[in-house]
Write an enzyme that holds these catalytic residues in place. Structure first.
Site, PDB file in Angstrom:
ATOM      1  N   CYS A   1      -7.942  13.938 -10.411  1.00 30.74           N
ATOM      2  CA  CYS A   1      -9.108  13.180 -10.885  1.00 30.74           C
ATOM      3  C   CYS A   1     -10.171  13.161  -9.789  1.00 30.74           C
ATOM      4  O   CYS A   1     -10.651  12.119  -9.369  1.00 30.74           O
ATOM      5  CB  CYS A   1      -8.717  11.765 -11.301  1.00 30.74           C
ATOM      6  SG  CYS A   1      -7.868  10.796 -10.036  1.00 30.74           S
TER       7      CYS A   1
ATOM      8  N   ASP B   1       8.330   9.408  -9.171  1.00 29.85           N
ATOM      9  CA  ASP B   1       7.254   8.745  -8.435  1.00 29.85           C
ATOM     10  C   ASP B   1       7.857   8.064  -7.212  1.00 29.85           C
ATOM     11  O   ASP B   1       8.986   7.563  -7.258  1.00 29.85           O
ATOM     12  CB  ASP B   1       6.526   7.726  -9.305  1.00 29.85           C
ATOM     13  CG  ASP B   1       5.111   7.457  -8.792  1.00 29.85           C
ATOM     14  OD1 ASP B   1       4.162   8.058  -9.336  1.00 29.85           O
ATOM     15  OD2 ASP B   1       4.960   6.666  -7.845  1.00 29.85           O
TER      16      ASP B   1
ATOM     17  N   ALA C   1       4.351  10.546 -11.388  1.00 26.39           N
ATOM     18  CA  ALA C   1       4.189  10.310 -12.826  1.00 26.39           C
ATOM     19  C   ALA C   1       3.562   8.972 -13.191  1.00 26.39           C
ATOM     20  O   ALA C   1       2.880   8.867 -14.208  1.00 26.39           O
ATOM     21  CB  ALA C   1       5.556  10.412 -13.504  1.00 26.39           C
ATOM     22  N   ALA C   2       3.841   7.923 -12.418  1.00 26.57           N
ATOM     23  CA  ALA C   2       3.386   6.586 -12.806  1.00 26.57           C
ATOM     24  C   ALA C   2       1.858   6.518 -12.800  1.00 26.57           C
ATOM     25  O   ALA C   2       1.217   7.189 -11.989  1.00 26.57           O
ATOM     26  CB  ALA C   2       3.974   5.542 -11.862  1.00 26.57           C
ATOM     27  N   PRO C   3       1.279   5.729 -13.729  1.00 26.32           N
ATOM     28  CA  PRO C   3       1.895   4.790 -14.678  1.00 26.32           C
ATOM     29  C   PRO C   3       2.430   5.398 -15.954  1.00 26.32           C
ATOM     30  O   PRO C   3       2.919   4.673 -16.817  1.00 26.32           O
ATOM     31  CB  PRO C   3       0.756   3.817 -14.974  1.00 26.32           C
ATOM     32  CG  PRO C   3      -0.474   4.647 -14.863  1.00 26.32           C
ATOM     33  CD  PRO C   3      -0.206   5.623 -13.753  1.00 26.32           C
ATOM     34  N   GLY C   4       2.333   6.723 -16.125  1.00 31.81           N
ATOM     35  CA  GLY C   4       3.102   7.335 -17.188  1.00 31.81           C
ATOM     36  C   GLY C   4       2.355   7.906 -18.370  1.00 31.81           C
ATOM     37  O   GLY C   4       2.991   8.256 -19.372  1.00 31.81           O
TER      38      GLY C   4
END
Length: 416
Positions: A349, A254, A234-237
């Site tokens: 990504c 994370d 999940a980070a950075p959120g």
């Protein structure tokens, strides 16, 4: 600092985010570190043009650190608003400091003066950077030569700053307040490189930085109010904050403690709540199930070269097999944690089908999952941006006239 960073990338193959942790860089005044990072990124984005200028004025080509010193100076002349005289002077000083040789300082003076006066034609006539084979060959096979060329051209420009508003209903007013452009997707785009912490609304937590492409996966879920959602990796959120702001009950997982701290800080600033779990998602052993799981796994990040121009220089494709295995494992784990009728949102990504469409196809064929196709226009995207298997495939050359976007793949998979 910029020349040392360029050495680390070109000579040692070390990513910029790792080099940024070097004490000489990390302990520098923030404005100096930011300026150095901008300069080295400009150099990396335009390395082929820079070398074409240098080749025009150097009889015996330089290598190693001396060449990188000149590269940084040429980048300052042609990529930034520096006075050519000042850039030449700094370049001579830089060469003297880093080489310890008066002869090389004299060479730098002669070459940089000629470059500043007569180098523009060589710069303009040179081609931009070409992607290395481990990226270009699959991209050519996927999209064809014209698209590959368009992506390479898109990589020459820095990425604009995109913001996600916490309250989508207030996005138009916020865009006006920030003197930004409200994109059809709901993101707010700012041109240039403003100081993020100095922008209106930063301290109030009314927005967060998130490329418009990265904001699409969470939006694919539609109304999430009251749903239990697990955000893996999940980070950075960014996605966690989107979901929490929309009323979901979010659990954010994370493996990285350092990244978890960034997630906590972002949630605190935006006054949003999520349960935070520091854990390897593959080791999840809690007896609970979710309405939806977002899987945004580690990948080659080849869709982010606009903002991370070191990727073509430090990557080799050797880790692709390892990353693909991890992506498959995380998808399998996500399936195990879904309620019947639940949904996986898988996204990367990456511009490589191997990390996007192929991974989704594999989990669909192995498990009782079906693709939940979404019309791109419902998300504010252009028609025709669907992937071949019902997901959304975004590319850096899309919307080039307003600054492009990160390359991204997103798909929804529904459990029977």
């Amino acid at each position: 600092m910029a020349a040392d960073l360029l050495d680390g990338v070109i000579l040692d193959g070390i990513p910029l985010n790792v080099l940024a942790g070097n004490p000489n860089f990390a302990n520098a005044p923030p404005h100096e570190g930011a300026a150095a990072m901008r300069l080295v990124k400009d150099a990396l984005r335009n390395l082929n043009r820079i070398d074409s200028v240098l080749d025009a004025f150097i009889k015996n080509p330089l290598r190693g650190r001396p060449k990188n010193s000149l590269r940084i100076s040429v980048a300052e002349v042609f990529c930034q608003d520096s006075s050519p005289y000042a850039a030449v002077d700094q370049g001579v000083r830089l060469m003297r400091e880093r080489s310890g040789s008066g002869n090389l300082a004299g060479l730098a003076n002669a070459v940089l003066r000629k470059a500043a006066i007569d180098g523009k034609s060589h710069w303009d006539s040179a081609s931009g950077n070409k992607l290395p084979k481990w990226i270009s060959e699959p991209v050519r096979a996927q999209f064809g030569e014209p698209v590959l060329n368009g992506i390479e051209i898109a990589h020459e420009k820095d990425a604009p700053l995109d913001l996600t508003p916490a309250n989508r209903n207030a996005a138009k007013a916020l865009a006006g307040r920030l003197h930004g452009e409200l994109l059809p997707t709901g993101s707010i785009r700012l041109q240039g490189k403003p100081k993020v912490s100095g922008l209106p609304g930063y301290c109030d937590g009314t927005w967060w930085v998130q490329d418009m492409s990265a904001a699409i996966p969470a939006r694919m879920l539609g109304d999430v109010s009251g749903l239990r959602i697990l955000d893996m990796c999940a980070a950075p959120g960014g996605k966690t904050m989107q979901l929490a702001a929309a009323g979901a009950n979010v659990t954010s997982c994370d493996i990285s403690g350092k990244r978890i701290e960034r997630l906590r800080a972002n949630l605190e600033r935006t006054r949003l709540h999520a349960e935070i779990v520091e854990m390897d998602a593959l080791e999840w052993n809690r007896n609970e199930f979710f309405d939806a799981v977002i899987v945004d796994p580690p990948c080659t990040a080849t869709g982010t070269i606009r903002r991370n121009p070191d990727i073509p220089f430090v990557g080799s494709g050797e880790r692709l097999g390892e990353l693909v295995r991890l992506q498959d494992q995380l998808l399998e784990k996500a399936f195990e944690l879904l309620k019947p009728g639940g949904v996986i949102v898988y996204c990367t990504c990456s511009i490589l089908f191997e990390e996007g469409e192929s991974r989704a196809d594999r989990i669909v064929s192995n498990r009782k999952l079906s693709t939940f196709a979404i019309d791109p226009e419902q998300l504010g995207l252009d028609r025709g941006w669907e992937s071949c298997n019902g997901g959304i495939r975004l590319r850096p050359d899309y919307w080039a006239e307003i600054g492009g976007m990160d390359g991204f793949f997103s798909i929804m998979l529904k459990r029977a």
